[in-house]
Scaffold this active site. Structure first.
Site, PDB file in Angstrom:
ATOM      1  N   GLU A  55       0.968  -1.100  -0.049  1.00 26.71           N
ATOM      2  CA  GLU A  55      -0.036   0.104  -0.132  1.00 26.71           C
ATOM      3  C   GLU A  55       0.830   1.306  -0.282  1.00 26.71           C
ATOM      4  O   GLU A  55       0.714   2.189  -0.575  1.00 26.71           O
ATOM      5  CB  GLU A  55      -0.794   0.089   1.226  1.00 26.71           C
ATOM      6  CG  GLU A  55      -1.844  -1.249   1.261  1.00 26.71           C
ATOM      7  CD  GLU A  55      -1.234  -2.355   2.051  1.00 26.71           C
ATOM      8  OE1 GLU A  55      -2.052  -3.229   2.452  1.00 26.71           O
ATOM      9  OE2 GLU A  55      -0.047  -2.766   2.307  1.00 26.71           O
ATOM     10  N   CYS A  86      -1.836  -3.317   7.294  1.00 25.48           N
ATOM     11  CA  CYS A  86      -1.511  -3.171   8.601  1.00 25.48           C
ATOM     12  C   CYS A  86      -1.647  -1.698   8.922  1.00 25.48           C
ATOM     13  O   CYS A  86      -2.370  -0.863   8.386  1.00 25.48           O
ATOM     14  CB  CYS A  86       0.052  -3.345   8.538  1.00 25.48           C
ATOM     15  SG  CYS A  86       0.944  -1.956   7.701  1.00 25.48           S
TER      16      CYS A  86
END
Length: 132
Positions: A55, A86
């Site tokens: 990401e 996360c």
């Protein structure tokens, strides 16, 4: 760009992940509000915490290209259940996306789960917390 296309692009870029330590390859594709596609994959380092998430890579590519807002995101990994970003990446996504921006999490076996940025990060820290 459709959600399926984002998953397809995340699947494609996942193959490029550098994950020799965890063997847990992750791919991410995002579409900016301008309609442009950006991808990222995780890149591990032998100094384990120095790696980068998929990401974060996609967001960095978006910013480097001059776009600044995320419209939607897809993340994929070879996991028994769709893998969420996360905690650090949830905060990064919240920096560049509206809270209702859709996120599709997927497995390489075809399972998917759809949610939104704000759902993934309740009580997020924002710039408003820094103003007096």
């Amino acid at each position: 760009m459709s959600e399926t296309t984002l998953i397809d692009e995340a699947t494609r870029v996942r193959k490029n992940a550098h994950a020799p330590y965890s063997n847990f390859k992750v791919g991410c594709a995002l579409r900016s509000v301008e309609g442009n596609l950006y991808v990222g994959c995780n890149v591990e380092n032998v100094a384990y915490p120095e790696g980068t998430c998929a990401e974060a890579g996609a967001i960095a590519a978006m910013i480097a290209a001059g776009d600044t807002r995320i419209a939607e995101v897809a993340v994929i990994a070879d996991s028994p259940a769709p893998v969420p970003p996360c905690g650090g990446c949830r905060q990064k996504l919240a920096e560049f996306a509206d809270l209702d921006a859709p996120i599709t999490m997927a497995t390489t076996e075809g399972k998917t789960e759809a949610t939104q940025v704000g759902t993934l990060l309740p009580g997020l820290f924002t710039a408003a917390h820094m103003t007096k």
